[in-house]
Design a protein around this motif. Sequence first.
Motif, mmCIF file in Angstrom:
data_model
loop_
_atom_site.group_PDB
_atom_site.id
_atom_site.type_symbol
_atom_site.label_atom_id
_atom_site.label_comp_id
_atom_site.label_asym_id
_atom_site.label_seq_id
_atom_site.Cartn_x
_atom_site.Cartn_y
_atom_site.Cartn_z
ATOM 1 N N ILE A 133 0.886 -1.197 -0.139
ATOM 2 C CA ILE A 133 -0.165 0.079 0.117
ATOM 3 C C ILE A 133 0.825 1.085 -0.126
ATOM 4 O O ILE A 133 1.330 1.654 1.090
ATOM 5 C CB ILE A 133 -1.048 -0.053 1.064
ATOM 6 N N LYS A 141 -3.457 5.061 3.586
ATOM 7 C CA LYS A 141 -2.978 3.865 3.712
ATOM 8 C C LYS A 141 -3.404 2.916 4.809
ATOM 9 O O LYS A 141 -3.571 1.902 4.793
ATOM 10 C CB LYS A 141 -1.222 4.162 4.095
ATOM 11 N N ALA A 144 -6.690 1.492 3.845
ATOM 12 C CA ALA A 144 -6.698 0.271 2.751
ATOM 13 C C ALA A 144 -6.253 -0.838 3.638
ATOM 14 O O ALA A 144 -6.541 -1.971 3.050
ATOM 15 C CB ALA A 144 -5.503 0.897 1.923
ATOM 16 N N GLN A 148 -8.518 -4.089 2.919
ATOM 17 C CA GLN A 148 -7.870 -5.061 2.309
ATOM 18 C C GLN A 148 -8.125 -6.159 3.541
ATOM 19 O O GLN A 148 -7.458 -7.424 3.168
ATOM 20 C CB GLN A 148 -6.563 -5.039 2.060
#
Length: 232
Positions: A133, A141, A144, A148
């Motif tokens: 990332i 970040k 994310a 994920q």
Amino acid sequence: MREPTTNCGWCGAFAAMQSVQFATSATGKTAAVFTPGSTVPRPVPTFWRMFTCPACRAASIALVADEGEDDADPTFLQWVPRKPPVKEYPDSVPKAIAAVAGEAHSSLLVGNVQAAVLMARTTVEATAKAKGITSGNLVAKIDALYAQRLIYEHVRDAAHEVRFAGNDAAHGDLVDDPISAEEAESIIELMDMLLEGVFIAPAKTAAQAAARQTRKNAGPTASVNGTVPSSP
């Protein structure tokens, strides 16, 4: 004898160590010591002497070579303990990230709270980059990592708290509301929570799954003529 300066082996602070009166023990051995202007060393008696750190008050001992002359300083050969304690992480944490996180702990240990928080923030960003990332700011970040499914919601929130504190330290927003040692300690704990969630816990889980599969593949004890031999 002047007070020797060194990094305390307990807290890491660089300080003039304070001698403990009468805490001296002769070793009965000598060390080869070069004196000023001499090209050949000569044997000098060695002693163990106790000192205390003015920062943490912990006691350390030093191996010194000393001829007992009032106008000559002893030669310090060794300190025990030699190094301040450093936080160690398992191999599942990438070495570079473990090093930065270790700096956060070391900074906190010697009272450098702003440096500790800055290193914690760096650890968070490096963790995201280690997982591929790399785009966006740190907010993106961290989100994310959560999107994920690399971290749980509470770990995401922990990472954002590290980010908030790190931003304050990075931008100098500390004049009216400085970061306390207690708050910095909490920030470091939240940093470790992220490392546990992203690297350590998954590695432990994978190792356990592999061990279980190995046992499963091994199967039961080999049978003889269709029967399983009894244990002795």
